[in-house]
Write an enzyme that holds these catalytic residues in place. Structure first.
Site, PDB file in Angstrom:
ATOM      1  CG  ASP A  60      -1.968  -1.096   1.165  1.00 52.79           C
ATOM      2  OD1 ASP A  60      -1.711  -2.103   0.487  1.00 52.79           O
ATOM      3  OD2 ASP A  60      -3.030  -0.941   1.776  1.00 52.79           O
ATOM      4  CD  GLU A 112      -2.566  -1.922  -6.477  1.00 52.53           C
ATOM      5  OE1 GLU A 112      -2.711  -0.748  -6.853  1.00 52.53           O
ATOM      6  OE2 GLU A 112      -3.396  -2.506  -5.757  1.00 52.53           O
TER       7      GLU A 112
END
Length: 391
Positions: free
Chosen positions: A22, A287
């Site tokens: 994140d 990600e």
């Protein structure tokens, strides 16, 4: 002190999950907004110690500090009393803004534009939800929160890609002397003609043991660039080096059969980009690393964050439906099987044996894919355009 701070154009909130994913995305977003002249940015982060692993200049002991033109604010439960919300407010990955901050947003006129930056997804439903407003009741007032979904189609938010990144990558990959100097900086010789150099930054997976064993026993020399992390035990076990696990440290160079393992320290984001650009194959996770592997224009495998109900496999398949669409059927079938085996923790020895058959077409596809992703603009371009239509 906050009293001496300038007015901010952007407030970005990040709750650090899984150490780097994140914060990796939000840090890239903040830097791109600043570097491309979109205003002053304040980045709120709840775990500065993890953040410092990818931003070496950061002091985790400070509540507030400037880093690369961005003001980094430690996110406590109690906010600074005089923290004035910026014109644009982003909560990254549904991290939920502090109630006092939302109240302060509601009291401003005009109210800030509030964005919930969601996780990257290739699922079809995100196209229908991208850009939708969710009215939020704050006392007697109402604020709209807009959902912004990064994605792989024109009807989503696109992917983070800094201006000039693709040109920098192309220059790096064509500079043989520069690449040799890079390898030397890692304590490695120039890459041999028949050698493969592979980076691996994944979660734990039993598939790694069979993959590493295949590299050890194969006829092709393989150098594995392994940042210290969660995959270390599986890799060393697969190489028959289980006894080395307790003492393994960055800088170690381990040789087993045809495989050479170079253990690397954690690096900053620019350093990780250079590693991805330099390797023939990249195994990545999460990600942020997943997106950067696509900009590297090299073959890659995505180890998606595992979920107990195996919902992650459906998400993997949604991505593969996009990524494999332009490949010949046999290559697509092989790559799908490889991806599933990695994510299910299955033996990949027989699959890896087909690498020579598909390596060239995969490399060509990886380069075309990176170009296709930018056809409708990167995430920041789409985000700024979206906000301009609502301010």
């Amino acid at each position: 002190m906050t009293r001496s701070l300038p007015p901010f154009d952007w407030d970005i909130f990040c709750a650090v999950v899984d150490n780097f994913g994140d914060i990796g995305v939000t840090w890239r977003l903040a830097r791109q907004l600043e570097q491309e002249g979109h205003g002053k940015i304040r980045l709120w982060v709840d775990d500065l110690a993890s953040f410092a692993r990818i931003c070496p200049g950061l002091d985790p002991a400070l509540d507030g500090q400037w880093q690369q033109g961005i003001y980094v604010q430690r996110w406590h439960e109690a906010l600074p009393a005089d923290a004035v919300p910026a014109r644009m407010v982003i909560e990254a990955f549904a991290c939920e803004l502090p109630a006092p901050f939302v109240q302060a947003m509601a009291e401003q006129s005009p109210a800030p534009c509030w964005i919930n930056l969601e996780y990257l997804s290739a699922e079809a439903w995100v196209e229908d939800c991208h850009g939708l407003a969710s009215p939020q009741r704050v006392g007697k007032r109402s604020l709209d929160k807009y959902f912004f979904f990064p994605g792989f189609t024109p009807r989503t938010g696109g992917l983070l890609c800094e201006r000039g990144l693709i040109a920098a990558r192309a220059h790096w990959q064509q500079d043989e002397m520069g690449l040799n100097a890079y390898w030397a900086s890692l304590g490695l010789p120039p890459k041999a003609q028949d050698e493969l150099r592979i980076s691996l930054f994944t979660y734990e997976s039993a598939a790694l043991e069979s993959l590493v064993a295949s590299w050890c026993q194969g006829t092709t020399p393989v150098t594995l660039l392994l940042p210290l992390g969660r995959s270390l035990n599986d890799v060393l076990t697969g190489a028959g080096l289980g006894d080395a696990i307790p003492t393994a440290q960055a800088g170690d160079l381990l040789q087993v059969g045809s495989l050479c393992i170079k253990l690397l320290p954690m690096t900053d984001q620019a350093g990780y980009d250079r590693l991805l650009w330099s390797c023939d194959l990249n195994l990545v996770r999460g990600e942020d690393s997943f997106v950067r592997a696509q900009w590297a224009a090299r073959p890659f495998l995505w180890h998606i964050y595992p979920q107990d109900d195996e919902a992650h496999i459906a998400k993997l398949d949604d991505f593969l439906a996009h990524y494999l669409a332009a490949l010949p059927a046999d290559a697509a079938q092989w790559l799908r099987a490889f991806s599933h085996a990695l994510n299910h923790g299955q033996d990949v020895g027989e699959i890896w044996a087909q690498w020579p058959q598909y390596a060239t077409i995969w490399q060509q596809h990886a380069r075309a894919w990176s170009q296709k992703l930018l056809a409708d603009g990167d995430l920041v371009t789409r985000l700024v355009k979206f906000l301009e239509s609502r301010i």
